[in-house]
Design an enzyme around this catalytic site. Structure first.
Site, PDB file in Angstrom:
ATOM      1  N   ASP A 193       2.344   1.517   3.336  1.00 30.55           N
ATOM      2  CA  ASP A 193       3.244   0.706   3.867  1.00 30.55           C
ATOM      3  C   ASP A 193       4.697   1.095   3.454  1.00 30.55           C
ATOM      4  O   ASP A 193       5.490   0.949   4.187  1.00 30.55           O
ATOM      5  CB  ASP A 193       3.020  -0.734   2.974  1.00 30.55           C
ATOM      6  CG  ASP A 193       1.735  -1.570   3.309  1.00 30.55           C
ATOM      7  OD1 ASP A 193       1.233  -1.485   4.548  1.00 30.55           O
ATOM      8  OD2 ASP A 193       1.279  -2.158   2.673  1.00 30.55           O
ATOM      9  N   HIS A 209       0.843  -1.084  -0.003  1.00 28.63           N
ATOM     10  CA  HIS A 209      -0.199  -0.048   0.017  1.00 28.63           C
ATOM     11  C   HIS A 209       1.105   1.290  -0.017  1.00 28.63           C
ATOM     12  O   HIS A 209       2.289   1.217   0.427  1.00 28.63           O
ATOM     13  CB  HIS A 209      -0.851  -0.016   1.293  1.00 28.63           C
ATOM     14  CG  HIS A 209      -1.938  -1.189   1.114  1.00 28.63           C
ATOM     15  ND1 HIS A 209      -1.935  -1.966   2.276  1.00 28.63           N
ATOM     16  CD2 HIS A 209      -2.786  -1.462   0.414  1.00 28.63           C
ATOM     17  CE1 HIS A 209      -2.915  -3.018   2.148  1.00 28.63           C
ATOM     18  NE2 HIS A 209      -3.341  -2.677   0.860  1.00 28.63           N
TER      19      HIS A 209
HETATM   20  C1  GLO Z   1      -9.142  -6.832   0.942  1.00 29.65           C
HETATM   21  C2  GLO Z   1      -8.215  -7.097  -0.191  1.00 29.65           C
HETATM   22  C3  GLO Z   1      -6.902  -6.198   0.274  1.00 29.65           C
HETATM   23  C4  GLO Z   1      -5.963  -5.820  -1.068  1.00 29.65           C
HETATM   24  C5  GLO Z   1      -4.930  -4.973  -0.757  1.00 29.65           C
HETATM   25  C6  GLO Z   1      -4.270  -4.538  -2.158  1.00 29.65           C
HETATM   26  O1  GLO Z   1      -9.868  -7.844   0.800  1.00 29.65           O
HETATM   27  O2  GLO Z   1      -7.878  -8.205  -0.612  1.00 29.65           O
HETATM   28  O3  GLO Z   1      -6.157  -7.136   0.767  1.00 29.65           O
HETATM   29  O4  GLO Z   1      -5.645  -6.815  -1.858  1.00 29.65           O
HETATM   30  O5  GLO Z   1      -5.074  -3.784  -0.096  1.00 29.65           O
HETATM   31  O6  GLO Z   1      -4.890  -3.585  -2.791  1.00 29.65           O
END
Ligand code: GLO
Ligand code: MG
Length: 345
Positions: free
Chosen positions: A53, A50
């Site tokens: 992150d 993210h």
């Molecule tokens: C939630 C999502 C989340 C995304 C992550 C990347 O349900 O799967 O984990 O994959 O935020 O955008």
């Protein structure tokens, strides 16, 4: 470890403290640096990010400072022999995104979402990845009448166009999910995500990321969702995991609920040479009761299951399958698959 050309990734959120909507963390938190240290040992090659992150305090920094902080993260990746797979703007936690990001009714909130996503593009540039993932977490409604779906769809296209223009080198993969946190999401399936991409100013730079649990929550089969987007050359990443029916998003270890469903995902990825196109992301979470010192097994188990299923996909008796299909002997086809998965053939 033979990895058959596949590269594997996960995000820092996949090593987590176990909090859920009904209870606090059950494991201590690990720093980003601690987490980076385990990737290689677990067999992984790349980190999914993210925006925050990579740069946790990005809200307090200027664009130049954000770039500088991201450069420092790139050095850490280099030190560990890791690369960044993608960056996803986190548009679901900030007070400005309470009512959605790109589709918020408030124009200031929509502007915030676009500006923040531009910073994510800056971070991508510094981390050395051209891939942005959009999990459109709050682009939908809790109450159907609270937003105008026609307008909201237009806002999504406008926002994406603004990002494609700001980052002429980037590609965007939409990660559909039908619900959670919203009751009803605007982009619930591959079909919705693909159609939206074709409606933007540069469809060639628009693709998708398929997450197994999200497909199951939409009542669809993950391997068909994979295959459909592969047919358009649009599957650029996956979030493999598992899901026990229609309930909260579980992010169980890959294959843990339905091994045959996992096999079919690997089969369609492998027969279409997905290792040449994208990485295998494992968006899995340790179950809440897992002790802290054992809370990375969901990642290594998922990776091992994937690789074992590659071996099973490649050793499937294709001639026997073809013959069973030709004879319309689908009970035999069932048996070929089940006996192969059970190691009886
Ligand atoms: C939630 C999502 C989340 C995304 C992550 C990347 O349900 O799967 O984990 O994959 O935020 O955008
Ligand atoms: Mg995901």
């Amino acid at each position: 470890m033979e990895k058959y050309g596949y590269r594997f990734s996960f995000g820092p959120w996949n090593i987590h403290e176990g909090a859920d909507p009904f209870g606090p963390p059950v494991r201590g938190s690990q720093t980003f640096d601690d987490k980076l240290g385990v990737y290689k040992d677990l067999g992984f090659d790349a980190v999914q990010f993210h925006d925050d992150d990579a740069v946790p305090n990005l809200g307090e920094l200027s664009p130049a400072e954000i770039r500088q902080a991201a450069r420092a993260v790139r050095r850490k990746l280099d030190d560990h022999g890791l690369v960044a797979e993608f960056v996803a703007p986190r548009l679901w936690e900030h007070p400005m995104t309470i009512d959605g990001g790109y589709t918020a009714n408030d124009p200031k909130a929509r502007e915030y979402a676009i500006e923040r996503s531009k910073r994510a593009i800056d971070i991508m540039g510094e981390l050395g990845t051209d891939l942005m993932v959009l999990w459109l977490a709050r682009e939908g409604t809790y109450m159907r009448e609270s937003k105008n779906v026609v307008k909201a769809t237009g806002y999504l296209v406008e926002a994406i166009n603004a990002l494609l223009e700001y980052g002429p080198q980037i590609r965007i993969a939409i990660e559909p999910k039908p619900n959670e946190p919203m009751d009803l999401a605007y982009i619930p399936t591959m079909g919705h995500a693909l159609a939206l991409g074709y409606q933007t100013s540069d469809p060639a730079r628009m693709g998708v990321l398929m997450e197994s649990a999200h497909s199951v929550l939409a009542g669809l089969d993950p391997s068909d969702e994979i295959g459909y987007s592969l047919a358009f050359g649009k599957l650029w990443s996956v979030h493999l995991n598992d899901q026990n029916g229609l309930k909260f998003d579980q992010d169980r270890s890959f294959g843990a609920v339905d091994l045959r469903r996992a096999f079919n995902q690997v089969l369609v990825l492998d027969t279409n040479e997905f290792w040449k196109v994208g990485m295998v992301g494992l968006d899995v979470k340790a179950i809440r009761t897992q002790p802290a010192e054992l809370a990375t097994k969901h990642l290594s188990n998922s990776l091992w299951v994937f690789l074992r299923l590659v071996e099973l996909a490649r050793s499937l008796d294709v001639e026997a399958v073809t013959n069973a299909i030709a004879a319309r002997d689908y009970e035999q086809l069932d048996w070929i698959i089940l006996s192969h998965l059970m190691g009886l053939d």
